[in-house]
Design an enzyme around this catalytic site. Structure first.
Site, PDB file in Angstrom:
ATOM      1  N   ASP A 115       0.862  -1.182   0.000  1.00 40.00           N
ATOM      2  CA  ASP A 115       0.000   0.000   0.000  1.00 40.00           C
ATOM      3  C   ASP A 115       0.897   1.229   0.000  1.00 40.00           C
ATOM      4  OD1 ASP A 115      -2.477  -1.339   0.112  1.00 40.00           O
ATOM      5  OD2 ASP A 115      -2.384  -1.497   2.291  1.00 40.00           O
ATOM      6  N   ASP A 133      -7.239  -1.290  -4.395  1.00 40.43           N
ATOM      7  CA  ASP A 133      -8.293  -0.924  -3.447  1.00 40.43           C
ATOM      8  C   ASP A 133      -9.258   0.081  -4.057  1.00 40.43           C
ATOM      9  OD1 ASP A 133      -7.042  -2.563  -1.535  1.00 40.43           O
ATOM     10  OD2 ASP A 133      -5.864  -0.886  -0.747  1.00 40.43           O
TER      11      ASP A 133
END
Length: 163
Positions: A115, A133
């Site tokens: 991330d 995401d």
């Protein structure tokens, strides 16, 4: 829909490789007055690191085995179903693409997902997330929109609802 799926995986994996090469072991970079922050993180859990503290074996069965079966079933449904509207197909392609890309990360990264993006103002901030995401959330939003349209005949016909 294969272009949406492949594009989602490709964009996510490319941006994750950039994050690894440009952000790992580097300080957070802020843009637009701190609205966007780029910072490297590896997430062993799901959304907002939920389940990240579970034992490794439980995370494997939950995030790799179970999610892999769910992604495969959704992909088969997407490919085989003749009843899907184009909006539903696009939504499912985004969801499967985002899911596959994060799932692939877990396979090659000891159960962790890369991330690197964070949005917010001051202390009001999102969790750290990635392109997959965003695709998952956008796909979920499109599914909700498709469901709303299916239950509102005026929306399907493009009418204004005024008689």
């Amino acid at each position: 829909m294969s272009l949406v799926l492949a594009g989602t995986v490709g964009c996510d994996q490319a941006t994750k490789q950039l994050a690894i090469s440009q952000l790992r072991d580097e300080p957070t970079r802020s843009f637009l007055g701190g609205l966007l922050r780029l910072t490297f993180a590896e997430n062993p859990g799901a959304f907002l690191s939920l389940g990240g503290g579970l034992p490794h074996a439980v995370r494997f069965w939950l995030f790799i085995a179970a999610v892999g079966v769910l992604l495969l079933a959704t992909l088969v449904y997407l490919v085989m179903s003749r009843r899907l509207e184009p909006l539903q197909s696009a939504a499912l392609a985004l969801i499967v693409g985002g899911g596959l890309s994060n799932w692939f990360d877990r396979l090659v990264n000891d159960g962790r997902v890369v991330d690197f993006m964070n949005l917010g103002i001051g202390s009001l901030r999102t969790g750290i997330f990635n392109v997959a995401d965003v695709a998952l959330m956008f796909g979920a939003g499109l599914l909700l929109l498709a469901g709303w349209r299916a239950n509102n005949p005026e929306a399907r016909q493009g009418g204004s609802g005024q008689g």
